[in-house]
Design an enzyme around this catalytic site. Structure first.
Site, PDB file in Angstrom:
ATOM      1  CG  ASN A  39      -0.484  -0.193   2.164  1.00 53.51           C
ATOM      2  OD1 ASN A  39       0.650  -1.130   2.829  1.00 53.51           O
ATOM      3  ND2 ASN A  39      -1.800   0.115   3.454  1.00 53.51           N
ATOM      4  CD  GLU A  41      -1.560   4.865   4.581  1.00 51.21           C
ATOM      5  OE1 GLU A  41      -0.938   5.808   5.436  1.00 51.21           O
ATOM      6  OE2 GLU A  41      -2.079   3.994   4.408  1.00 51.21           O
ATOM      7  CB  CYS A  50      -5.454  -1.596  -2.621  1.00 52.62           C
ATOM      8  SG  CYS A  50      -6.384  -1.072  -1.012  1.00 52.62           S
ATOM      9  CD  GLU A  52      -5.027  -5.939  -1.374  1.00 55.39           C
ATOM     10  OE1 GLU A  52      -5.039  -4.326  -1.708  1.00 55.39           O
ATOM     11  OE2 GLU A  52      -6.029  -6.814  -0.241  1.00 55.39           O
ATOM     12  CB  CYS A  83     -10.801  -2.599   0.062  1.00 54.38           C
ATOM     13  SG  CYS A  83     -10.697  -2.490  -1.570  1.00 54.38           S
TER      14      CYS A  83
HETATM   15  N1  THU Z   1      -5.380  -2.148   2.434  1.00 60.61           N
HETATM   16  C1  THU Z   1      -4.749  -2.532   1.756  1.00 60.61           C
HETATM   17  O1  THU Z   1      -3.517  -2.624   1.355  1.00 60.61           O
HETATM   18  N2  THU Z   1      -5.306  -3.218   1.230  1.00 60.61           N
HETATM   19  C2  THU Z   1      -6.638  -3.921   1.613  1.00 60.61           C
HETATM   20  O2  THU Z   1      -7.352  -4.869   0.856  1.00 60.61           O
HETATM   21  C3  THU Z   1      -6.837  -2.891   2.808  1.00 60.61           C
HETATM   22  C4  THU Z   1      -6.637  -1.874   2.976  1.00 60.61           C
HETATM   23  C5  THU Z   1      -4.425  -0.487   3.197  1.00 60.61           C
HETATM   24  C6  THU Z   1      -5.605   0.870   2.432  1.00 60.61           C
HETATM   25  C7  THU Z   1      -4.706   1.308   3.918  1.00 60.61           C
HETATM   26  O3  THU Z   1      -3.327   1.701   2.958  1.00 60.61           O
HETATM   27  C8  THU Z   1      -4.067   0.823   4.852  1.00 60.61           C
HETATM   28  O4  THU Z   1      -4.330  -0.794   4.436  1.00 60.61           O
HETATM   29  C9  THU Z   1      -5.663   1.308   5.789  1.00 60.61           C
HETATM   30  O5  THU Z   1      -6.929   1.105   5.682  1.00 60.61           O
END
Ligand code: THU
Length: 130
Positions: A39, A41, A50, A52, A83
């Site tokens: 991920n 941000e 994310c 994925e 998600c």
């Molecule tokens: N996140 C992912 O990278 N993958 C997921 O399937 C769930 C959430 C990340 C997004 C964000 O940077 C952090 O987790 C908190 O939501």
């Protein structure tokens, strides 16, 4: 397990200063090659991506458009499922039978198929006849 190892390793690279929730993901392309993503941000929160999505982008950039296996790992108490948006992204490139291994850094594991994670998915068939 090679795929989970790749997800675990790339998780260390995650850029998650806002949530402090690092996620690593890896997908295996139909060729057998492994692609990893973490991920990333952003201070403008919705611009974050994310893990994925990163793994999928790496796969497509390498010239593959079919995935056969997925692994996701996070430092949560329970295995974190992709998600909703990532389920649709994975579904674009993977069949309903594709296994998605969800793991935690403390060793918990849960495996579900893409079809189980995204029943009734929107797919290209729904665009026909429009
Ligand atoms: N996140 C992912 O990278 N993958 C997921 O399937 C769930 C959430 C990340 C997004 C964000 O940077 C952090 O987790 C908190 O939501």
């Amino acid at each position: 397990m090679e795929l989970l190892d790749a997800a675990r390793a790339v998780r260390e690279k995650a850029y998650a200063p806002y949530s402090n929730f690092k996620v690593g993901a890896a997908v295996r392309g139909a060729s057998g090659a492994v692609y990893a993503g973490c991920n990333v941000e952003n201070v403008a929160y919705p611009e974050g991506t994310c893990a994925e999505a990163g793994a999928i982008a790496a796969m497509v950039a390498a010239g593959e458009t079919a995935l056969v296996e997925v692994a996701v790992i996070a430092g949560s108490p329970d295995p974190v499922p992709p998600c909703g948006g990532c389920r649709q992204k994975l579904k674009e490139f993977g069949a309903a039978e594709v296994p998605v291994l969800m793991a935690t850094t403390s060793g918990a594991e849960l495996s579900m198929t893409l079809g189980e994670l995204l029943p009734g998915a929107f797919d290209p068939g729904h665009l026909e006849g429009s």
